[in-house]
Design a protein around this motif. Structure first.
Motif, PDB file in Angstrom:
ATOM      1  N   ARG A 127      43.429  28.519  70.887  1.00 41.75           N
ATOM      2  CA  ARG A 127      44.399  27.969  71.831  1.00 41.75           C
ATOM      3  C   ARG A 127      44.684  28.958  72.957  1.00 41.75           C
ATOM      4  O   ARG A 127      44.791  28.588  74.136  1.00 41.75           O
ATOM      5  CB  ARG A 127      45.685  27.606  71.086  1.00 41.75           C
ATOM      6  N   TYR A 128      44.800  30.251  72.607  1.00 41.68           N
ATOM      7  CA  TYR A 128      45.060  31.260  73.627  1.00 41.68           C
ATOM      8  C   TYR A 128      43.851  31.409  74.561  1.00 41.68           C
ATOM      9  O   TYR A 128      44.008  31.501  75.792  1.00 41.68           O
ATOM     10  CB  TYR A 128      45.374  32.597  72.960  1.00 41.68           C
ATOM     11  N   ALA A 129      42.646  31.433  74.001  1.00 42.76           N
ATOM     12  CA  ALA A 129      41.442  31.550  74.829  1.00 42.76           C
ATOM     13  C   ALA A 129      41.332  30.380  75.790  1.00 42.76           C
ATOM     14  O   ALA A 129      40.934  30.550  76.957  1.00 42.76           O
ATOM     15  CB  ALA A 129      40.205  31.640  73.948  1.00 42.76           C
ATOM     16  N   ALA A 130      41.672  29.177  75.334  1.00 41.22           N
ATOM     17  CA  ALA A 130      41.631  28.009  76.211  1.00 41.22           C
ATOM     18  C   ALA A 130      42.615  28.169  77.366  1.00 41.22           C
ATOM     19  O   ALA A 130      42.312  27.816  78.517  1.00 41.22           O
ATOM     20  CB  ALA A 130      41.934  26.743  75.414  1.00 41.22           C
ATOM     21  N   ALA A 131      43.802  28.717  77.070  1.00 38.98           N
ATOM     22  CA  ALA A 131      44.792  28.932  78.127  1.00 38.98           C
ATOM     23  C   ALA A 131      44.283  29.946  79.152  1.00 38.98           C
ATOM     24  O   ALA A 131      44.457  29.771  80.364  1.00 38.98           O
ATOM     25  CB  ALA A 131      46.111  29.396  77.510  1.00 38.98           C
ATOM     26  N   VAL A 132      43.634  31.014  78.673  1.00 37.25           N
ATOM     27  CA  VAL A 132      43.051  31.996  79.587  1.00 37.25           C
ATOM     28  C   VAL A 132      41.954  31.348  80.423  1.00 37.25           C
ATOM     29  O   VAL A 132      41.862  31.562  81.637  1.00 37.25           O
ATOM     30  CB  VAL A 132      42.501  33.210  78.812  1.00 37.25           C
ATOM     31  N   GLY A 133      41.105  30.535  79.781  1.00 37.39           N
ATOM     32  CA  GLY A 133      40.038  29.861  80.504  1.00 37.39           C
ATOM     33  C   GLY A 133      40.563  28.971  81.609  1.00 37.39           C
ATOM     34  O   GLY A 133      40.022  28.938  82.727  1.00 37.39           O
ATOM     35  N   ARG A 134      41.636  28.221  81.319  1.00 39.54           N
ATOM     36  CA  ARG A 134      42.214  27.346  82.348  1.00 39.54           C
ATOM     37  C   ARG A 134      42.810  28.160  83.492  1.00 39.54           C
ATOM     38  O   ARG A 134      42.705  27.786  84.664  1.00 39.54           O
ATOM     39  CB  ARG A 134      43.271  26.433  81.725  1.00 39.54           C
ATOM     40  N   TRP A 135      43.423  29.314  83.150  1.00 39.40           N
ATOM     41  CA  TRP A 135      43.961  30.164  84.207  1.00 39.40           C
ATOM     42  C   TRP A 135      42.830  30.717  85.077  1.00 39.40           C
ATOM     43  O   TRP A 135      42.944  30.722  86.318  1.00 39.40           O
ATOM     44  CB  TRP A 135      44.764  31.317  83.605  1.00 39.40           C
ATOM     45  N   LEU A 136      41.747  31.153  84.463  1.00 36.49           N
ATOM     46  CA  LEU A 136      40.617  31.668  85.246  1.00 36.49           C
ATOM     47  C   LEU A 136      40.039  30.599  86.155  1.00 36.49           C
ATOM     48  O   LEU A 136      39.667  30.874  87.306  1.00 36.49           O
ATOM     49  CB  LEU A 136      39.532  32.213  84.311  1.00 36.49           C
ATOM     50  N   ALA A 137      39.952  29.371  85.653  1.00 42.93           N
ATOM     51  CA  ALA A 137      39.424  28.277  86.472  1.00 42.93           C
ATOM     52  C   ALA A 137      40.274  28.091  87.729  1.00 42.93           C
ATOM     53  O   ALA A 137      39.749  27.948  88.844  1.00 42.93           O
ATOM     54  CB  ALA A 137      39.385  26.992  85.656  1.00 42.93           C
ATOM     55  N   GLY A 138      41.593  28.084  87.566  1.00 42.55           N
ATOM     56  CA  GLY A 138      42.470  27.939  88.713  1.00 42.55           C
ATOM     57  C   GLY A 138      42.444  29.144  89.625  1.00 42.55           C
ATOM     58  O   GLY A 138      42.420  29.020  90.857  1.00 42.55           O
ATOM     59  N   GLU A 139      42.445  30.323  89.037  1.00 46.55           N
ATOM     60  CA  GLU A 139      42.468  31.561  89.800  1.00 46.55           C
ATOM     61  C   GLU A 139      41.192  31.733  90.636  1.00 46.55           C
ATOM     62  O   GLU A 139      41.244  32.208  91.770  1.00 46.55           O
ATOM     63  CB  GLU A 139      42.621  32.745  88.844  1.00 46.55           C
ATOM     64  N   ARG A 140      40.068  31.342  90.064  1.00 42.60           N
ATOM     65  CA  ARG A 140      38.780  31.553  90.722  1.00 42.60           C
ATOM     66  C   ARG A 140      38.280  30.320  91.475  1.00 42.60           C
ATOM     67  O   ARG A 140      37.244  30.362  92.130  1.00 42.60           O
ATOM     68  CB  ARG A 140      37.745  31.979  89.680  1.00 42.60           C
ATOM     69  N   GLY A 141      39.010  29.208  91.361  1.00 42.06           N
ATOM     70  CA  GLY A 141      38.645  28.008  92.106  1.00 42.06           C
ATOM     71  C   GLY A 141      37.333  27.390  91.659  1.00 42.06           C
ATOM     72  O   GLY A 141      36.526  26.960  92.481  1.00 42.06           O
ATOM     73  N   THR A 142      37.115  27.363  90.350  1.00 36.79           N
ATOM     74  CA  THR A 142      35.889  26.778  89.824  1.00 36.79           C
ATOM     75  C   THR A 142      36.187  26.022  88.539  1.00 36.79           C
ATOM     76  O   THR A 142      37.072  26.411  87.780  1.00 36.79           O
ATOM     77  CB  THR A 142      34.829  27.862  89.540  1.00 36.79           C
ATOM     78  N   ASP A 143      35.459  24.932  88.320  1.00 38.36           N
ATOM     79  CA  ASP A 143      35.651  24.162  87.091  1.00 38.36           C
ATOM     80  C   ASP A 143      34.922  24.790  85.908  1.00 38.36           C
ATOM     81  O   ASP A 143      35.206  24.433  84.756  1.00 38.36           O
ATOM     82  CB  ASP A 143      35.144  22.722  87.280  1.00 38.36           C
ATOM     83  N   ARG A 144      33.973  25.691  86.194  1.00 35.13           N
ATOM     84  CA  ARG A 144      33.157  26.260  85.125  1.00 35.13           C
ATOM     85  C   ARG A 144      33.090  27.784  85.251  1.00 35.13           C
ATOM     86  O   ARG A 144      32.036  28.354  85.520  1.00 35.13           O
ATOM     87  CB  ARG A 144      31.749  25.658  85.145  1.00 35.13           C
ATOM     88  N   PRO A 145      34.217  28.452  85.063  1.00 34.20           N
ATOM     89  CA  PRO A 145      34.198  29.921  85.170  1.00 34.20           C
ATOM     90  C   PRO A 145      33.293  30.557  84.123  1.00 34.20           C
ATOM     91  O   PRO A 145      33.188  30.067  83.000  1.00 34.20           O
ATOM     92  CB  PRO A 145      35.661  30.312  84.960  1.00 34.20           C
ATOM     93  N   LEU A 146      32.653  31.650  84.517  1.00 31.73           N
ATOM     94  CA  LEU A 146      31.825  32.421  83.604  1.00 31.73           C
ATOM     95  C   LEU A 146      32.692  33.511  82.983  1.00 31.73           C
ATOM     96  O   LEU A 146      33.315  34.305  83.705  1.00 31.73           O
ATOM     97  CB  LEU A 146      30.642  33.047  84.336  1.00 31.73           C
ATOM     98  N   VAL A 147      32.735  33.579  81.650  1.00 32.78           N
ATOM     99  CA  VAL A 147      33.590  34.526  80.939  1.00 32.78           C
ATOM    100  C   VAL A 147      32.737  35.364  79.995  1.00 32.78           C
ATOM    101  O   VAL A 147      31.976  34.824  79.180  1.00 32.78           O
ATOM    102  CB  VAL A 147      34.686  33.792  80.139  1.00 32.78           C
ATOM    103  N   VAL A 148      32.850  36.683  80.103  1.00 29.61           N
ATOM    104  CA  VAL A 148      32.165  37.604  79.195  1.00 29.61           C
ATOM    105  C   VAL A 148      33.075  37.862  77.997  1.00 29.61           C
ATOM    106  O   VAL A 148      34.253  38.179  78.158  1.00 29.61           O
ATOM    107  CB  VAL A 148      31.817  38.922  79.909  1.00 29.61           C
ATOM    108  N   VAL A 149      32.515  37.727  76.798  1.00 24.01           N
ATOM    109  CA  VAL A 149      33.287  37.889  75.567  1.00 24.01           C
ATOM    110  C   VAL A 149      32.692  39.033  74.742  1.00 24.01           C
ATOM    111  O   VAL A 149      31.493  39.037  74.441  1.00 24.01           O
ATOM    112  CB  VAL A 149      33.286  36.595  74.733  1.00 24.01           C
TER     113      VAL A 149
END
Length: 464
Positions: free
Chosen positions: A36-58
């Protein structure tokens, strides 16, 4: 939200704030919570970076719970529409380098840093490798609390990258001039490294081999079975001190589980202290007239190093992101904190034990000096640190800080008070800083003076 705070008051707290999320495995921290927390971070990155499919290194440290939590985090990121690039067990600075090399939109590190093995956590990173700012963290936490659980079958792009450790080391080596690399190699150093069965063993081995340094790597395998309390402080490093002394090594290096902090041991097997990691690193990295960023809890020894080259010290609130922000604002190449953290902006904006090891060896070779010699060149101050739980204190953290300030300033007309991060009080005989931890449900108290008894008295006075 300037500091992490427990999301509940249970014996198994979930810490949420500027350092991400931390909790007790199987208690406050479960796979569902991580997803749930990772999903929240992913949604924030999408908004912050202006993309629907942000690339995230884990990436993750070596804790046994890490593999399952990695899968949960990836599931949450996929549910948020993210593409994922996994780098496996890797230091936190290694993840920062990896995400910048990949042109990623952000990163997630599964780690609880120096906390013992019952803990684990998730640390989000922006596209530049820095933790999100407090306002963004507040939004992530609100989304985490309000959003539904990600779908159990969420899937998406999932790539594995096995070369991140070498890229991190290469990035550090690229900052070392050829003549200094040759000097380190010619010095014939032998060192002992306590890798604490954490994430940093591979990167330490690669760096030292490239510099021609003979290394004995204690607890190198990343099993997550920490051989002692993993925080790199004197009480936990008696084994390293003994190995350095008995093995005739030039120095000892101690890593924490995610290898963003470094502690030093001299050739006599004496614990040098975390404060000296930044001090000696700055001796190697600070250019004449340059700036070094350090937080309010960092020793004034760094001021002497800066003054020696006509430089200056920029102070910031405690926290890696705050130091990195000061570095960007002031154009500082080097920064760090007195907890064994050093940052070289040419590598990343994250505390980096690999940077610290390279810088220490460079300075020793350049000056043809032992670690003890380098320590002796800086005026000595005594630093005393402690931490105290605030449960049951009237008024909680705010009440603790207010009471500490009143006790320390009473009858002290020359006291100078700074409240930008907890409360710091400067007195003619020394200073004391009291602040809520970013990583644990405690208040940290640190004092510095020319005399250890004076520093200890300040800590006792502030702590009540």
């Amino acid at each position: 939200m300037s500091h992490d705070a427990p999301a509940d008051a249970s014996p198994s707290p979930l810490m949420l704030g500027v350092s991400g999320m931390r909790g007790i495995v199987g208690g406050s921290l479960t796979e569902a919570v991580v997803a749930r927390y990772a999903a929240a971070v992913g949604r924030w990155l999408a908004g912050e970076r202006g993309t629907d499919r942000p690339l995230v290194v884990v990436g993750r440290d070596s804790r046994p719970s890490g593999a399952a939590f990695e899968e949960a985090a990836v599931r949450g990121l996929h549910a948020a529409g993210c593409r994922v690039r996994r780098v496996g067990i890797l230091s936190t600075p290694g993840v920062a380098v990896a995400l910048q090399a990949a042109g990623a939109d952000g990163g997630l590190v599964l780690t609880a840093s120096h906390n013992p093995s019952p803990w684990n956590g998730v640390k989000p990173l922006r596209h530049d490798g820095v933790a999100p700012p407090p306002d963004a963290v507040a939004g992530i936490v609100a989304d985490f609390h309000g959003a539904a659980a990600p779908a159990a079958d969420a899937a998406g792009e999932d790539v594995r990258d096995g070369g991140a450790a070498q890229r991190h080391v290469d990035a550090v080596l690229a900052t070392v001039p050829a003549n200094e690399r040759a000097a380190v190699r010619a010095a014939g150093f032998r060192v002992v490294v306590d890798c604490v069965a954490g994430a940093g063993g591979a990167e330490a081995a690669l760096l030292l081999a490239a510099l021609g340094v003979e290394a004995e790597l204690l607890h190198r395998e990343p099993t997550g079975d920490f051989p002692h309390d993993p925080e790199p402080v004197a009480a936990n490093l008696t084994g390293l001190c003994e190995a350095v002394r008995e093995g005739g090594a030039a120095a000892g290096f101690a890593l924490d589980p995610d290898a963003d902090r470094l502690a030093l041991v001299d050739a006599g097997g004496r614990f040098v202290g975390e404060e000296y990691t930044l001090v000696i690193g700055a001796m190697a990295l600070l250019e004449p007239g340059g700036a070094v960023a350090a937080n309010l809890s960092t020793s004034r020894m760094i001021d002497h190093v800066a003054e020696a080259v006509g430089g200056r010290v920029v102070r910031s609130p405690v926290g890696e992101a705050n130091v990195a922000a000061a570095m960007r604002r002031e154009g500082a190449r080097v920064g760090g904190e007195g907890n064994g953290g050093i940052i070289d902006a040419r590598v990343s904006q994250v505390r980096d034990s690999v940077v610290g090891m390279a810088a220490t060896l460079r300075r020793m070779a350049r000056e043809n000096a032992s670690l003890a010699d380098l320590v002796a060149r800086v005026p000595a101050y005594a630093v005393v640190k402690t931490k105290q739980p605030v449960g049951g204190v009237p008024g909680g953290v705010a009440g603790f800080l207010g009471a500490a300030e009143r006790r320390v300033t009473e009858g002290e007309p020359a006291a100078v008070v700074d409240r930008q991060d907890g409360v710091r009080v400067d007195l003619p005989r020394g200073w004391v800083h009291v602040r809520p931890s970013n990583t644990e449900p405690v208040v940290r108290v640190i004092a510095e003076a020319e005399d250890r008894e004076v520093a200890g008295a300040l800590v006792a006075l502030a702590g009540g």
